[in-house]
Design a protein around this motif. Structure first.
Motif, PDB file in Angstrom:
ATOM      1  N   ILE A  37       0.826  -1.214   0.000  1.00 17.60           N
ATOM      2  CA  ILE A  37       0.000   0.000   0.000  1.00 17.60           C
ATOM      3  C   ILE A  37       0.860   1.265   0.000  1.00 17.60           C
ATOM      4  O   ILE A  37       0.652   2.166  -0.813  1.00 17.60           O
ATOM      5  CB  ILE A  37      -0.973   0.014   1.202  1.00 17.60           C
ATOM      6  CG1 ILE A  37      -1.972  -1.148   1.095  1.00 17.60           C
ATOM      7  CG2 ILE A  37      -1.720   1.349   1.281  1.00 17.60           C
ATOM      8  CD1 ILE A  37      -2.915  -1.281   2.279  1.00 17.60           C
TER       9      ILE A  37
ATOM     10  N   ASP B 150      -6.681   0.395   3.660  1.00 16.89           N
ATOM     11  CA  ASP B 150      -5.865   1.388   2.948  1.00 16.89           C
ATOM     12  C   ASP B 150      -5.943   2.748   3.638  1.00 16.89           C
ATOM     13  O   ASP B 150      -4.944   3.467   3.727  1.00 16.89           O
ATOM     14  CB  ASP B 150      -6.331   1.507   1.497  1.00 16.89           C
ATOM     15  CG  ASP B 150      -6.278   0.179   0.757  1.00 16.89           C
ATOM     16  OD1 ASP B 150      -5.373  -0.003  -0.063  1.00 16.89           O
ATOM     17  OD2 ASP B 150      -7.135  -0.689   1.012  1.00 16.89           O
TER      18      ASP B 150
ATOM     19  N   TYR C 207      -2.729   4.978   5.324  1.00 17.48           N
ATOM     20  CA  TYR C 207      -2.358   6.375   5.043  1.00 17.48           C
ATOM     21  C   TYR C 207      -2.406   7.240   6.294  1.00 17.48           C
ATOM     22  O   TYR C 207      -1.610   8.187   6.428  1.00 17.48           O
ATOM     23  CB  TYR C 207      -3.262   6.942   3.938  1.00 17.48           C
ATOM     24  CG  TYR C 207      -2.747   6.604   2.556  1.00 17.48           C
ATOM     25  CD1 TYR C 207      -1.829   7.439   1.899  1.00 17.48           C
ATOM     26  CD2 TYR C 207      -3.138   5.429   1.909  1.00 17.48           C
ATOM     27  CE1 TYR C 207      -1.342   7.117   0.639  1.00 17.48           C
ATOM     28  CE2 TYR C 207      -2.652   5.101   0.645  1.00 17.48           C
ATOM     29  CZ  TYR C 207      -1.747   5.948   0.014  1.00 17.48           C
ATOM     30  OH  TYR C 207      -1.249   5.623  -1.230  1.00 17.48           O
TER      31      TYR C 207
ATOM     32  N   THR D 178     -10.034  -3.864   1.578  1.00 15.89           N
ATOM     33  CA  THR D 178      -8.870  -3.257   0.932  1.00 15.89           C
ATOM     34  C   THR D 178      -9.124  -3.157  -0.562  1.00 15.89           C
ATOM     35  O   THR D 178      -9.839  -3.986  -1.131  1.00 15.89           O
ATOM     36  CB  THR D 178      -7.581  -4.059   1.213  1.00 15.89           C
ATOM     37  OG1 THR D 178      -6.452  -3.388   0.639  1.00 15.89           O
ATOM     38  CG2 THR D 178      -7.639  -5.471   0.653  1.00 15.89           C
TER      39      THR D 178
ATOM     40  N   THR E  58      -6.420  -2.938  -2.536  1.00 18.84           N
ATOM     41  CA  THR E  58      -5.070  -3.278  -2.995  1.00 18.84           C
ATOM     42  C   THR E  58      -4.988  -4.786  -3.185  1.00 18.84           C
ATOM     43  O   THR E  58      -5.309  -5.537  -2.256  1.00 18.84           O
ATOM     44  CB  THR E  58      -4.021  -2.848  -1.943  1.00 18.84           C
ATOM     45  OG1 THR E  58      -4.158  -1.451  -1.686  1.00 18.84           O
ATOM     46  CG2 THR E  58      -2.606  -3.149  -2.420  1.00 18.84           C
TER      47      THR E  58
ATOM     48  N   VAL F 104      -7.095   6.811  -1.873  1.00 16.71           N
ATOM     49  CA  VAL F 104      -5.950   6.070  -1.313  1.00 16.71           C
ATOM     50  C   VAL F 104      -5.072   5.489  -2.432  1.00 16.71           C
ATOM     51  O   VAL F 104      -4.261   4.590  -2.199  1.00 16.71           O
ATOM     52  CB  VAL F 104      -6.418   4.944  -0.350  1.00 16.71           C
ATOM     53  CG1 VAL F 104      -7.017   5.532   0.914  1.00 16.71           C
ATOM     54  CG2 VAL F 104      -7.409   4.000  -1.033  1.00 16.71           C
TER      55      VAL F 104
ATOM     56  N   GLY G 211      -5.649   3.492  -4.819  1.00 16.50           N
ATOM     57  CA  GLY G 211      -5.778   2.041  -4.913  1.00 16.50           C
ATOM     58  C   GLY G 211      -6.103   1.549  -6.313  1.00 16.50           C
ATOM     59  O   GLY G 211      -5.972   2.279  -7.304  1.00 16.50           O
TER      60      GLY G 211
END
Length: 434
Positions: free
Chosen positions: A24, A143, A147, A345, A347, A399, A401
């Motif tokens: 991430i 995610d 951050y 998520t 990701t 984010v 992603g």
């Protein structure tokens, strides 16, 4: 590189720290259980244990990442600013929650290993998940936590510079029914004809006859349009073809039909092609193997990507079967009844097998929404659907992603239950790329 000190380096710790920090946040990570090595390290570092060693960036650890197997955990949800979170820490901890243990719980689908009631298709339902019950299913909280953690890490180590990943979009298309009427067997065509006639669906009867006698194009044959839009919007597109034998739930054209085989080859010239394992492959490994070999014989190349038909999979068995067949990517991680992030998520991540406590080579690509969810389950209009799509895309973009959507060739047909939905796919591509 960031160095993590912990009193015991477990496979769970390696797995989830690499997901949050490396996949991430793009920060390389290393681990140590030696205090002197940790103290001597000059770069960014953090300790993940029960008590701090000194004044370092310390996160109080939850026992989850030091355990083995699956236990029924008591989870109390609170807020980290405005973001839902759980596994709270204490005042000595640099962050108020153990986001690594919480992320492990969500990403590994820990709760799906616990006893649960399956839906009519034998699936784990969204309604039983923590994310649905607590109202964060439509947020990629793992995610978001990563951050928030990064912001505090930068305050502690202001001189440390790290890369930032970029948002990307993948359009995936499931081919459950390549054609509505064409290239079906005589028995199926006659059966469909008399069924429509018996139920007084006269427009369907006329449309069927017009297609069979080449007076109209088959309504589900939207492939050239999908390829045109792929090129126009420069979208990464993957087609998942259902090639299983005919059953009540698998009603595609037979894979022995030359026109269908040709279609698969043509799509493979312009986009990635994956397997759409049929309904009963969830519990039948031999059937899964047979279908993989069938697709490979058509494409003359190894099949590396897969998505289960009806999103039917059971953890960990289905994924273990895919790994045994050297499938490298699975795109089944999502719910049929609800949009959102099943693993919390956006990701792609590697499947962690809680039975064997290992990270496997199978990479999971979680999708955020499906056309049939919007239309059949949530009963939204195309306009309402575009609003939900935009909201989900914004969550992913915030984010940086990977936004993955699931559509079917049928939903571009403007036919039967897809009347009025023809333009949604293109509108979604505009939103996803903006």
């Amino acid at each position: 590189m960031i160095l993590v000190y912990t009193h015991k380096i477990t496979p769970r710790i390696r797995y989830i720290f690499k997901h949050l920090l490396t996949r991430i946040l793009l920060i390389p990570v290393d681990f140590t259980s030696k205090v002197e090595e940790f103290v001597a390290h000059n770069g960014p570092k953090l300790s993940y244990t029960k008590t701090p060693l000194g004044g370092e960036f310390f996160i109080k650890s939850n026992p989850l990442l030091f355990e083995q197997g699956v236990n029924d955990l008591e989870i109390t949800l609170n807020k980290w600013d405005e973001v839902p979170c759980f596994f709270s820490t204490n005042l000595k901890s640099a962050i108020p929650f153990d986001i690594f243990a919480a992320s492990f719980y969500l990403v590994t689908r820990y709760e799906e290993y616990l006893p649960h009631v399956k839906d009519v298709h034998g699936r784990y339902s969204a309604e039983q998940s923590l994310a649905y019950k607590k109202g964060f299913l439509e947020k990629p909280v793992v995610d978001i936590w990563a951050y928030k953690f990064l912001k505090l890490l930068k305050e502690k180590f202001p001189e440390y510079e790290c890369k930032t990943r970029t948002y990307n979009y993948i359009s995936t298309i499931d081919i459950d029914n390549a054609f509505a009427y064409k290239h079906k067997s005589l028995i199926r065509s006659l059966g469909g004809f008399f069924n429509d006639l018996f139920k007084f669906r006269l427009l369907n009867v006329l449309y069927r006859l017009a297609v069979i006698f080449n007076l109209k194009d088959d309504p589900f044959d939207t492939f050239q349009k999908i390829l045109r839009l792929k090129k126009e919007y420069n979208v990464k597109t993957i087609f998942f073809f259902l090639i299983g034998d005919y059953t009540t739930f698998d009603t595609n054209v037979s894979a022995s039909k030359s026109k269908y085989r040709l279609l698969i080859k043509q799509m493979g010239d312009y986009a990635k092609v994956g397997l759409h394992p049929s309904y009963f492959t969830m519990e039948k490994a031999k059937l899964l193997k047979k279908e993989k070999e069938r697709l490979e014989s058509i494409t003359n190349s190894p099949v590396k990507s897969s998505r289960q038909h009806y999103l039917r999979f059971s953890l960990p068995e289905t994924y273990q079967h895919l790994i045994d067949l050297e499938i490298e990517e699975d795109y089944s991680m999502g719910y049929a009844s609800n949009v959102g992030f099943r693993a919390s998520t956006c990701t792609p991540f590697y499947f962690y097998d809680l039975d064997f406590e290992i990270q496997t080579p199978l990479k999971i690509f979680p999708f955020a929404l499906m056309d049939t969810t919007l239309n059949d389950y949530m009963k939204l209009t195309p306009k309402q659907s575009l609003g939900r799509i935009r909201d989900l895309k914004n969550e992913v973009q915030a984010v940086n992603g990977t936004f993955i959507t699931l559509f079917h060739n049928e939903s571009l047909s403007d036919y039967l239950r897809w009347k009025g939905w023809k333009r949604l796919y293109e509108s979604m591509l505009k939103v996803a790329n903006s």
